[in-house]
Design a protein around this motif. Structure first.
Motif, PDB file in Angstrom:
ATOM      1  N   UNK A  33       0.898  -1.136  -0.035  1.00 26.17           N
ATOM      2  CA  UNK A  33       0.033  -0.145  -0.186  1.00 26.17           C
ATOM      3  C   UNK A  33       0.801   1.257   0.053  1.00 26.17           C
ATOM      4  N   UNK A  34       1.889   1.172   0.432  1.00 34.22           N
ATOM      5  CA  UNK A  34       3.039   2.232   0.719  1.00 34.22           C
ATOM      6  C   UNK A  34       3.700   2.627  -0.495  1.00 34.22           C
ATOM      7  N   UNK A  35       3.502   1.421  -1.613  1.00 31.58           N
ATOM      8  CA  UNK A  35       4.378   1.568  -2.963  1.00 31.58           C
ATOM      9  C   UNK A  35       5.800   1.292  -2.913  1.00 31.58           C
ATOM     10  N   UNK A  36       5.924   0.474  -1.699  1.00 30.59           N
ATOM     11  CA  UNK A  36       7.757   0.210  -1.533  1.00 30.59           C
ATOM     12  C   UNK A  36       8.070  -0.673  -2.732  1.00 30.59           C
ATOM     13  N   UNK A  37       7.425  -1.664  -3.239  1.00 34.76           N
ATOM     14  CA  UNK A  37       7.964  -2.465  -4.406  1.00 34.76           C
ATOM     15  C   UNK A  37       8.130  -1.722  -5.781  1.00 34.76           C
ATOM     16  N   UNK A  38       7.129  -0.744  -6.022  1.00 33.52           N
ATOM     17  CA  UNK A  38       7.335   0.158  -7.105  1.00 33.52           C
ATOM     18  C   UNK A  38       8.260   0.952  -7.144  1.00 33.52           C
ATOM     19  N   UNK A  39       8.630   1.501  -5.997  1.00 30.92           N
ATOM     20  CA  UNK A  39       9.871   2.346  -5.931  1.00 30.92           C
ATOM     21  C   UNK A  39      11.202   1.873  -5.803  1.00 30.92           C
ATOM     22  N   UNK A  40      11.242   0.534  -5.043  1.00 38.29           N
ATOM     23  CA  UNK A  40      12.405  -0.459  -5.390  1.00 38.29           C
ATOM     24  C   UNK A  40      12.669  -0.557  -6.761  1.00 38.29           C
ATOM     25  N   UNK A  41      11.584  -1.041  -7.466  1.00 37.14           N
ATOM     26  CA  UNK A  41      11.768  -1.467  -9.100  1.00 37.14           C
ATOM     27  C   UNK A  41      12.319  -0.295  -9.656  1.00 37.14           C
ATOM     28  N   UNK A  42      11.913   1.015  -9.651  1.00 37.97           N
ATOM     29  CA  UNK A  42      12.617   2.207 -10.014  1.00 37.97           C
ATOM     30  C   UNK A  42      14.200   2.381  -9.766  1.00 37.97           C
ATOM     31  N   UNK A  43      14.358   2.248  -8.395  1.00 38.79           N
ATOM     32  CA  UNK A  43      15.663   2.241  -8.128  1.00 38.79           C
ATOM     33  C   UNK A  43      16.474   1.491  -8.953  1.00 38.79           C
ATOM     34  N   UNK A  44      16.283   0.175  -8.978  1.00 37.22           N
ATOM     35  CA  UNK A  44      16.905  -0.764  -9.502  1.00 37.22           C
ATOM     36  C   UNK A  44      17.002  -0.629 -11.134  1.00 37.22           C
ATOM     37  N   UNK A  45      15.797  -0.195 -11.607  1.00 36.44           N
ATOM     38  CA  UNK A  45      16.092   0.214 -13.004  1.00 36.44           C
ATOM     39  C   UNK A  45      17.141   1.292 -13.310  1.00 36.44           C
ATOM     40  N   UNK A  46      16.972   2.362 -12.459  1.00 38.61           N
ATOM     41  CA  UNK A  46      17.979   3.475 -12.600  1.00 38.61           C
ATOM     42  C   UNK A  46      19.448   3.073 -12.695  1.00 38.61           C
ATOM     43  N   UNK A  47      19.826   2.061 -11.709  1.00 40.11           N
ATOM     44  CA  UNK A  47      21.006   1.548 -11.403  1.00 40.11           C
ATOM     45  C   UNK A  47      21.469   0.867 -12.834  1.00 40.11           C
ATOM     46  N   UNK A  48      20.359   0.104 -13.500  1.00 39.58           N
ATOM     47  CA  UNK A  48      20.670  -0.428 -14.749  1.00 39.58           C
ATOM     48  C   UNK A  48      20.776   0.593 -15.882  1.00 39.58           C
ATOM     49  N   UNK A  49      20.170   1.415 -15.870  1.00 38.78           N
ATOM     50  CA  UNK A  49      20.265   2.433 -17.035  1.00 38.78           C
ATOM     51  C   UNK A  49      21.532   3.500 -16.645  1.00 38.78           C
ATOM     52  N   UNK A  50      21.845   3.657 -15.336  1.00 38.32           N
ATOM     53  CA  UNK A  50      23.092   4.355 -15.157  1.00 38.32           C
ATOM     54  C   UNK A  50      24.331   3.663 -15.771  1.00 38.32           C
ATOM     55  N   UNK A  51      23.988   2.271 -15.584  1.00 42.43           N
ATOM     56  CA  UNK A  51      25.222   1.288 -16.196  1.00 42.43           C
ATOM     57  C   UNK A  51      25.068   1.263 -17.730  1.00 42.43           C
ATOM     58  N   UNK A  52      24.098   1.475 -18.458  1.00 41.88           N
ATOM     59  CA  UNK A  52      23.738   1.634 -19.553  1.00 41.88           C
ATOM     60  C   UNK A  52      23.409  -0.065 -20.184  1.00 41.88           C
ATOM     61  N   UNK A  53      22.728  -0.651 -18.931  1.00 43.77           N
ATOM     62  CA  UNK A  53      22.154  -2.076 -19.259  1.00 43.77           C
ATOM     63  C   UNK A  53      20.989  -2.401 -19.660  1.00 43.77           C
ATOM     64  N   UNK A  54      19.901  -1.133 -19.823  1.00 45.61           N
ATOM     65  CA  UNK A  54      18.613  -1.338 -20.101  1.00 45.61           C
ATOM     66  C   UNK A  54      18.658  -1.322 -21.738  1.00 45.61           C
TER      67      UNK A  54
END
Length: 277
Positions: A86-107
């Motif tokens: 309900x607090x949106x923890x999994x959605x925000x965690x997913x964004x954090x992980x995707x951001x790390x992958x994008x920073x490393x140009x892995x998306x």
């Protein structure tokens, strides 16, 4: 105390939360509500998360969660899962992980692939009579991945919902992913799908978002020719259904099943992040 936090035992106990994963999850958790009456000490969030992962991996019922492993009761873990979702923890965690992958140009934004496998029988909200199982109630997992199979968006609907009706909602559900200079990105260049998404109306809607649809057409005799690229979404679906709690929907409450689905999506994305180390 929770048994088995050592790194060497993690492969045989996938429900153990590593220090690295916990460092990502802990800042996203909501502050616990103060206790109004004295009683048992609050079960630490990390141990409760291990209990949730135990249920996700094994498919065990909440009431049979082994408390001797230090997870706390099944009801405690159940409440934490519902509150964190309900607090949106999994959605925000997913964004954090995707951001790390994008920073490393892995998306791989050059293409995204969509598929909607039918799940096992279920009841409750977001279930419906399956057209391929004698109208028994069931659900569907809709999955959208990048060109490597990294999940970008997932959703849950009734088993009677046509795949193509979820194409635009799923495309819109891709979160804005930061990580590089400029605006966050949320649109792939092309979108691949099988014949279940073949409809001129939705091709037009996809193009209107700036994404090129590459969708198999009905009536083609020798296959779609997209298998060389579409296999990545089938692999990701296999990973999702490797979590036993997702193979059959036991939860009547759709939000709890979506919580498990969101958590599993984060775990799969986290595996890709770990490869950067």
């Amino acid at each position: 105390m929770l048994v088995g936090f050592s790194v060497g035992k993690r492969k045989s106990r996938p429900w153990i939360v590593s220090d690295e994963l916990w460092s990502l999850v802990e800042p996203l958790l909501p502050e616990p509500e103060p206790k109004l009456v004295a009683g048992r000490p609050r079960v630490p969030d990390r141990q409760a998360l291990c209990g949730i992962l135990f249920v996700l991996h094994t498919g065990i019922q909440w009431e049979y969660l082994p408390q001797e492993l230090g997870f706390g009761s099944g009801m405690t873990c159940w409440r934490r899962l519902a509150a964190w979702n309900e607090a949106g923890v999994w959605h925000r965690l997913h964004v954090v992980l995707l951001a790390r992958l994008r920073t490393a140009r892995q998306l791989d934004w050059s293409r995204a692939v969509i598929d909607s496998p039918r799940q096992g029988r279920s009841a409750g909200p977001k279930s419906g009579p399956s057209p391929v199982d004698r109208a028994r109630p069931g659900s569907k997992h809709h999955v959208l991945v990048d060109g490597q199979g990294i999940p970008l968006a997932v959703s849950l609907t009734g088993g009677n919902r046509n795949d193509v009706t979820q194409l635009m909602p799923l495309l819109a559900k891709i979160p804005p992913v930061p990580g590089l200079v400029g605006r966050p990105r949320r649109r792939p260049e092309t979108l691949l799908g099988d014949r279940g998404y073949d409809h001129y109306k939705y091709r037009r809607l996809v193009r209107a978002t700036g994404v090129k649809p590459v969708i198999a057409r009905h009536g083609v005799l020798h296959g779609s020719g997209l298998g060389v690229h579409r296999w990545v979404v089938e692999r990701t679906i296999a990973w999702l259904h490797g979590f036993r709690r997702l193979r059959i929907r036991w939860e009547r409450r759709d939000d709890l099943h979506e919580a498990f689905l969101g958590l599993a999506t984060c775990l799969i994305t986290h595996r890709h992040v770990q490869r950067l180390c």
